[in-house]
Design an enzyme around this catalytic site. Structure first.
Site, PDB file in Angstrom:
ATOM      1  N   CYS A  96      35.165  70.527 139.147  1.00 37.24           N
ATOM      2  CA  CYS A  96      35.967  70.380 137.816  1.00 37.24           C
ATOM      3  C   CYS A  96      35.511  70.004 136.621  1.00 37.24           C
ATOM      4  CB  CYS A  96      37.201  69.443 138.207  1.00 37.24           C
ATOM      5  SG  CYS A  96      38.399  68.923 136.926  1.00 37.24           S
ATOM      6  N   CYS A  99      37.142  66.761 134.933  1.00 34.85           N
ATOM      7  CA  CYS A  99      37.048  65.546 135.668  1.00 34.85           C
ATOM      8  C   CYS A  99      35.718  65.059 135.309  1.00 34.85           C
ATOM      9  CB  CYS A  99      37.007  65.774 137.240  1.00 34.85           C
ATOM     10  SG  CYS A  99      38.434  66.827 137.747  1.00 34.85           S
TER      11      CYS A  99
END
Length: 173
Positions: A96, A99
């Protein structure tokens, strides 16, 4: 050809070392022969004079870790649910991109609070059961837990000011 590049690199590094040495040592080293492999042992030792050696150990810092990675369900229960402090749980994934941006920002916001809040990191690929239990459907998701209860959460990236206000709200300021 490769041999010439290697000799040139060694010679360049040797000349840089000689420039860094004190004058008395540099004159001994510069009077030695061109080939570094044929230098006498006393000349080689001059490069390792006490003023040029590295310290034996790096100084220890008393830096306290801001966050921790959750290992399993028992670890989550012990370090998050049973924690006296409010805990921000960052549900993330290695793949991600957002993230990877949010994680350091969140750690910085938690570090500003100087121990009044803890931060746990949960990889949703490793701990799918925790993600399902807390209703995580997208990453990054941050859930604030105080006394075992979810008190607040958000999904996605926030800027530094929004993160600071979120953390302050969680700890009750």
């Amino acid at each position: 050809m490769a041999h010439r590049l290697l000799v040139r690199r060694v010679w360049t590094l040797s000349v840089k070392d000689i420039r860094c040495l004190p004058r008395s040592t540099a004159t001994v080293a510069s009077s030695s022969s061109f080939s570094t492999s044929l230098q006498s042992a006393t000349t080689r030792v001059s490069f390792l004079s006490p003023s040029r050696t590295l310290p034996r150990a790096l100084p220890r810092t008393s830096r306290r870790e801001v966050s921790f990675n959750v290992q399993d369900n028992e670890d989550f229960t012990e370090r998050v649910i049973n924690n006296e402090l409010p805990v921000l749980v960052d549900f993330h994934a290695q793949w991600c991109g957002p993230c990877k941006i949010l994680g350091p920002r969140l750690e910085k916001a938690v570090a500003k609070q100087k121990g009044r809040v803890a931060m746990a990191k949960v990889d949703i690929d490793d701990h799918t059961d925790l993600a399902i239990e807390y209703g995580v459907s997208a990453v990054p998701t941050v859930i604030a837990i105080r006394g075992g209860d979810v008190v607040d959460h958000f999904v996605g990236i926030k800027d530094d000011d929004e993160l600071d206000s979120f953390v302050s709200k969680v700890i009750g300021q």
